[in-house]
Motif scaffolding. Structure first.
Motif: not given
Lengths: 113, 112
Positions: A100, A102, B33, B35, B44-45, B57-59
């Motif tokens: 992952k 960031t 993935y 983004y 933002k992933i 991603n929970e958002t």
């Protein structure tokens, strides 16, 4: 949780001048660190990567970065900037063995003639 | 050399429509993935997916959903677009557990 801070939203340098883009990370373990570049209307391209070892890593197009554990930093450098380096630069950290990434918020590099 | 392919490059649509974006990678990677990159270039992933696990991603709003036919393809479907969905959507791939990701050129979505 890990985080990345790029303190400079915008940096302007003259063509031929040296460059440093700053990156600070926050992570208690052993970080894997990356610099990506995004040219206009394109996706991200990997410039260089740090896996634990030599703190100075070389990348493409004359870029290099230095890892400092004491300063929690991974600054990007180039000795002589070219106009084609005009782009957005992202620093990223990866938790060991998870994959992952960031990302920081990015630094826009403008090159003056 | 492009190894992560995205279609379309651009898409303009109206609020409430459904859209679908395609992503294919030829690197043999096992994780892909999506983004979202906003107008300020912030990344933002949204999802990460391999053949064993989907991580969301929970958002991310429920109107977004990933769709995969095999490990080389991960599409993104938006069920009913809203103005705030206007952005560039970037697809990437990597080996599981390795942070080095390879990105596609992106799909720019404009919602009118």
């Amino acid at each position: 949780a890990q985080s990345v801070t790029q303190p400079d939203a915008r940096v302007t340098v003259s063509e031929g001048a040296s460059l440093q883009l700053r990156c600070k990370y926050s992570y208690f373990g052993t970080p894997y660190l990356f610099w990506y570049v995004q040219y206009p209307r394109q996706g991200l391209q990997l410039l260089l990567k740090y896996y634990p070892g030599d703190p100075v890593v070389q990348g493409v197009n004359g870029f290099e970065a230095e890892f400092s554990k004491s300063n929690s930093s991974f600054h990007l450098r180039k000795a002589s900037v070219h106009w084609s380096d005009w782009a957005v630069y992202f620093c990223a950290v990866s938790i060991t063995n998870t994959g992952k990434l960031t990302f920081g918020d990015g630094t826009v590099l403008t090159v003056k003639p | 050399e492009t190894a992560v392919f995205q279609t379309p490059n651009y898409h303009v649509t109206q609020v409430g429509n459904e859209v679908s974006f395609n992503c294919k990678q030829t690197l043999g990677h096992d994780t892909m993935y999506w983004y979202k990159q906003d107008s300020k270039k912030l990344l933002k992933i949204m999802f990460s997916y391999n053949n064993k696990q989907l991580i969301v991603n929970e958002t991310v709003p429920r109107r977004f959903s990933p769709q995969s036919s095999d490990k080389a393809h991960l599409n993104l479907r938006i069920k009913s677009v809203e103005p705030e969905d206007s952005a560039v959507y970037l697809c990437a791939s990597s080996w599981t557990g390795v942070g080095e990701q390879y990105f596609g050129p992106g799909t720019r979505l404009t919602v009118l």
